[in-house]
Scaffold this motif. Structure first.
Motif, mmCIF file in Angstrom:
data_model
loop_
_atom_site.group_PDB
_atom_site.id
_atom_site.type_symbol
_atom_site.label_atom_id
_atom_site.label_comp_id
_atom_site.label_asym_id
_atom_site.label_seq_id
_atom_site.Cartn_x
_atom_site.Cartn_y
_atom_site.Cartn_z
ATOM 1 N N VAL A 8 0.819 -1.208 0.000
ATOM 2 C CA VAL A 8 0.000 0.000 0.000
ATOM 3 C C VAL A 8 0.855 1.261 0.000
ATOM 4 C CG1 VAL A 8 -1.660 1.337 1.357
ATOM 5 C CG2 VAL A 8 -1.990 -1.124 1.057
ATOM 6 N N TRP A 9 1.898 1.304 0.823
ATOM 7 C CA TRP A 9 2.689 2.531 0.919
ATOM 8 C C TRP A 9 3.417 2.814 -0.391
ATOM 9 C CZ3 TRP A 9 2.618 6.611 3.874
ATOM 10 C CH2 TRP A 9 3.682 7.511 3.828
ATOM 11 N N ALA A 10 4.015 1.789 -1.009
ATOM 12 C CA ALA A 10 4.720 1.987 -2.279
ATOM 13 C C ALA A 10 3.756 2.428 -3.372
ATOM 14 C CB ALA A 10 5.434 0.700 -2.688
ATOM 15 N N MET A 11 2.571 1.842 -3.403
ATOM 16 C CA MET A 11 1.580 2.231 -4.404
ATOM 17 C C MET A 11 1.105 3.657 -4.169
ATOM 18 S SD MET A 11 1.036 -0.282 -6.589
ATOM 19 C CE MET A 11 -0.640 -0.256 -7.188
ATOM 20 N N MET A 12 0.929 4.007 -2.898
ATOM 21 C CA MET A 12 0.485 5.358 -2.583
ATOM 22 C C MET A 12 1.536 6.382 -2.979
ATOM 23 S SD MET A 12 0.447 8.176 -0.450
ATOM 24 C CE MET A 12 1.574 7.635 0.837
ATOM 25 N N MET A 13 2.804 6.084 -2.737
ATOM 26 C CA MET A 13 3.870 6.998 -3.108
ATOM 27 C C MET A 13 3.973 7.142 -4.621
ATOM 28 S SD MET A 13 5.042 8.341 -0.408
ATOM 29 C CE MET A 13 6.495 9.150 -1.081
ATOM 30 N N ASN A 14 3.752 6.055 -5.354
ATOM 31 C CA ASN A 14 3.738 6.127 -6.810
ATOM 32 C C ASN A 14 2.624 7.061 -7.297
ATOM 33 O OD1 ASN A 14 4.383 5.106 -9.614
ATOM 34 N ND2 ASN A 14 2.288 4.360 -9.415
ATOM 35 N N ASP A 15 1.458 6.924 -6.681
ATOM 36 C CA ASP A 15 0.340 7.814 -7.014
ATOM 37 C C ASP A 15 0.709 9.266 -6.696
ATOM 38 O OD1 ASP A 15 -2.926 7.934 -7.321
ATOM 39 O OD2 ASP A 15 -2.199 9.341 -5.801
ATOM 40 N N ARG A 16 1.300 9.468 -5.537
ATOM 41 C CA ARG A 16 1.666 10.825 -5.112
ATOM 42 C C ARG A 16 2.642 11.477 -6.091
ATOM 43 N NH1 ARG A 16 3.632 12.008 1.026
ATOM 44 N NH2 ARG A 16 1.400 11.636 1.421
ATOM 45 N N GLY B 179 -2.310 6.946 5.753
ATOM 46 C CA GLY B 179 -2.362 6.697 7.178
ATOM 47 C C GLY B 179 -2.631 7.965 7.964
ATOM 48 N N LEU B 180 -2.728 7.801 9.268
ATOM 49 C CA LEU B 180 -2.996 8.933 10.151
ATOM 50 C C LEU B 180 -1.805 9.293 11.028
ATOM 51 C CD1 LEU B 180 -6.588 7.907 11.208
ATOM 52 C CD2 LEU B 180 -5.997 10.034 10.030
ATOM 53 N N LEU B 181 -0.819 8.411 11.107
ATOM 54 C CA LEU B 181 0.262 8.593 12.076
ATOM 55 C C LEU B 181 1.638 8.741 11.444
ATOM 56 C CD1 LEU B 181 -0.879 5.820 14.588
ATOM 57 C CD2 LEU B 181 -1.472 8.243 14.609
ATOM 58 N N ARG B 182 1.774 8.432 10.166
ATOM 59 C CA ARG B 182 3.099 8.436 9.535
ATOM 60 C C ARG B 182 3.583 9.838 9.190
ATOM 61 N NH1 ARG B 182 3.998 2.881 6.575
ATOM 62 N NH2 ARG B 182 5.832 3.996 5.804
ATOM 63 N N GLU B 183 2.644 10.760 8.994
ATOM 64 C CA GLU B 183 3.007 12.118 8.601
ATOM 65 C C GLU B 183 2.312 13.119 9.516
ATOM 66 O OE1 GLU B 183 3.772 11.690 3.848
ATOM 67 O OE2 GLU B 183 1.686 11.678 4.501
ATOM 68 N N PRO C 10 -4.980 -0.567 10.113
ATOM 69 C CA PRO C 10 -4.471 -0.013 11.375
ATOM 70 C C PRO C 10 -3.140 -0.604 11.818
ATOM 71 C CG PRO C 10 -6.802 -0.578 11.555
ATOM 72 C CD PRO C 10 -6.328 -1.140 10.265
ATOM 73 N N CYS C 11 -2.890 -1.868 11.481
ATOM 74 C CA CYS C 11 -1.646 -2.511 11.919
ATOM 75 C C CYS C 11 -0.513 -2.330 10.914
ATOM 76 C CB CYS C 11 -1.874 -4.007 12.152
ATOM 77 S SG CYS C 11 -2.927 -4.388 13.573
ATOM 78 N N THR C 12 -0.749 -2.671 9.654
ATOM 79 C CA THR C 12 0.358 -2.731 8.704
ATOM 80 C C THR C 12 0.770 -1.367 8.174
ATOM 81 O OG1 THR C 12 -1.199 -3.180 6.904
ATOM 82 C CG2 THR C 12 -0.173 -5.072 7.956
ATOM 83 N N LEU C 13 -0.116 -0.392 8.145
ATOM 84 C CA LEU C 13 0.254 0.915 7.616
ATOM 85 C C LEU C 13 0.703 1.856 8.730
ATOM 86 C CD1 LEU C 13 0.556 2.592 5.081
ATOM 87 C CD2 LEU C 13 -1.803 3.354 5.341
ATOM 88 N N ASP C 14 -0.157 2.091 9.710
ATOM 89 C CA ASP C 14 0.212 2.995 10.804
ATOM 90 C C ASP C 14 0.940 2.283 11.943
ATOM 91 O OD1 ASP C 14 -0.404 5.514 9.987
ATOM 92 O OD2 ASP C 14 -2.470 5.468 10.671
ATOM 93 N N ARG C 15 0.816 0.962 12.022
ATOM 94 C CA ARG C 15 1.536 0.150 13.018
ATOM 95 C C ARG C 15 1.188 0.516 14.456
ATOM 96 N NH1 ARG C 15 7.057 -2.011 10.536
ATOM 97 N NH2 ARG C 15 6.480 -1.922 8.345
ATOM 98 N N HIS D 236 -10.730 0.676 5.011
ATOM 99 C CA HIS D 236 -10.014 -0.211 4.093
ATOM 100 C C HIS D 236 -9.263 -1.251 4.916
ATOM 101 C CE1 HIS D 236 -10.661 2.220 0.581
ATOM 102 N NE2 HIS D 236 -9.663 1.706 -0.102
ATOM 103 N N LEU D 237 -9.405 -2.503 4.571
ATOM 104 C CA LEU D 237 -8.639 -3.540 5.271
ATOM 105 C C LEU D 237 -8.041 -4.494 4.248
ATOM 106 C CD1 LEU D 237 -7.951 -4.413 8.225
ATOM 107 C CD2 LEU D 237 -9.653 -6.209 7.901
ATOM 108 N N HIS D 238 -6.726 -4.338 4.022
ATOM 109 C CA HIS D 238 -6.009 -5.257 3.144
ATOM 110 C C HIS D 238 -5.249 -6.308 3.951
ATOM 111 C CE1 HIS D 238 -5.941 -1.161 1.248
ATOM 112 N NE2 HIS D 238 -6.386 -1.825 0.202
ATOM 113 N N GLU D 239 -5.245 -6.178 5.258
ATOM 114 C CA GLU D 239 -4.395 -7.017 6.106
ATOM 115 C C GLU D 239 -4.773 -8.492 6.001
ATOM 116 O OE1 GLU D 239 -3.628 -3.439 9.341
ATOM 117 O OE2 GLU D 239 -4.925 -5.112 9.877
#
Length: 412
Positions: free
Chosen positions: A84-92, A161-165, A188-193, A216-219
């Motif tokens: 998810v994070w790599a895909m989101m950064m590609n979009d960004r 996410g809500l906590l990474r930035e 909640p676990c894999t993205l924001d941890r 969204h739950l991809h976990e």
């Protein structure tokens, strides 16, 4: 205002004449009668020729990312990485470089969705420290542009996410103040941890602004079940029954049969709904079984997800295609189950948007075209509903609030 749909077949049944009258909600079916070729239309009545086509409830796309669309633009090489994070950064990195401004892309995509039969939409709008409310504003502008052709809900969605930035929660709250009507969450676990802090923010803002939640739950596997149990715990504690949707959640049926049944029973007890995008090879074996969800009374809707965007080349604005995909990925061959997929894509999604609306009561239940039902309707070519899903024809007429808003894949 009165509308008469002449010579149509509700859910593929007998040839009928259907009368629609305006009311405070915009329009409802007032009569369904056997077709009479000599039936006169009263003065001032708008006549819509069914021509023997199927009369079905229109589509409800309850999981679409209008803010990332590249519909109508040239295909481009897929440059996203795994996760998810790599895909989101590609979009960004790429969404601002598109050949057409975002506000025009979003409006064009929503227009195409309506023309193909979707009159109820729940769209995500990414809100983060990079785009701030720019993407939300584009979706809001499209909603306003098509306010007479479709009903649109907007989710304030923390794709990053809500906590990474730093500053993310404040921007999500700004979107809620600006008109977002659903609070989003993600992995909640894999993205924001930190699932506790993540869900505290999601449910805290939802409670503050009195809006529902869509997560969204991809976990995968046990981890997905763990996050789901935390979501269920908050739903119960805050009395948010009927106000929480789990999107994707395509691995919740992968642990064991006992866990599958426990989760389905909990979704039914707390009236937690599910939104599927009919995923392909990823997660097919782990999805919760549609017949069991239906038997338990769990609300299930369908959506296009991203559409030819920086995440994926798939998606084409047509929920009839996605209905086919839902049936195909679940291996359905019986007419009843394929028709049920259409019911999920229409009435199932409508019940997510409005928990007080008609709900599907089983795989054989076919509501949406009876007296008293909202006039959100689609006339569609096909000998049967199953054949219409297989053939996905273009002879379509779309009604929103009892008025024709599109015909032959063209907006009116």
């Amino acid at each position: 205002m009165t509308t008469l749909i002449r010579a149509a077949r509700p859910w593929g049944g007998e040839l009928s004449d259907v009368t629609i009258v305006a009311d405070e909600s915009g329009g409802r079916i007032s009569a369904v009668e056997k077709h009479d070729p000599t039936r006169p239309a009263s003065q001032g009545t708008t006549v819509v020729e069914g021509r023997g086509r199927l009369l079905l409830p229109s589509f409800s796309d309850v999981h679409v990312h209008l803010d990332s669309t590249r519909i109508g633009l040239p295909f481009r090489e897929h440059t996203g990485g795994p996760g998810v994070w790599a895909m989101m950064m590609n979009d960004r990195l790429n969404w601002r470089k598109a050949e057409v401004p975002l506000v025009d892309r979003v409006r064009d995509t929503l227009g195409r969705m309506i023309a193909r039969g979707t009159t109820r939409v729940r769209s995500y709008a990414q809100v983060d420290v990079d785009c701030r409310l720019e993407r939300f504003d584009a979706v809001m502008a499209a909603k306003e542009h098509f306010k007479d052709q479709a009903d649109v809900e907007i989710i304030a969605f923390p794709q990053a996410g809500l906590l990474r930035e730093e500053g993310s929660p404040a921007l999500l709250e700004e979107a809620l103040r600006a008109g977002a009507t659903v609070m989003g969450g993600i992995d909640p676990c894999t993205l924001d941890r930190d699932p506790v802090r993540h869900l505290d923010i999601v449910f805290g803002l939802a409670e503050k602004y009195q809006v529902p939640v869509d997560i969204h739950l991809h976990e995968p596997g046990e981890l997905g079940v763990f996050s789901t149990d935390l979501i269920l715990e908050r739903t119960r504690a805050l009395g948010m029954q009927g106000k929480v949707t789990m999107s994707h959640a395509y691995q919740l049926g992968s642990v064991n049969e006992a866990t599958t049944r426990r989760l389905i029973e909990a979704f039914a007890e707390l009236d937690v709904s599910l939104a599927s995008v009919a995923p392909g090879s990823v997660g097919v074996a782990g999805q919760l079984p549609i017949p069991l969800l239906s038997e338990a009374g769990v609300r299930l809707g369908l959506g296009q997800d991203g559409q030819r965007d920086y995440w994926s080349p798939y998606g084409n604005t047509d929920m009839l295609d996605r209905t086919w995909q839902l049936a195909f990925t679940h291996g359905f061959r019986q007419d009843q189950l394929i028709e049920h997929c259409y019911a999920i894509a229409s009435i199932g999604g409508a019940s997510i948007l409005d928990p007080g609306a008609t709900r599907l009561k089983g795989t054989a239940h076919r509501p949406g075209v009876d007296v008293g039902d909202p006039a959100e309707l689609l006339l569609l070519e096909g000998g049967t509903v199953t054949s219409a899903v297989m053939d996905r024809g273009t002879d379509r007429t779309v009604l929103h609030r009892g008025k024709v808003v599109a015909d032959q894949l063209q907006l009116l």
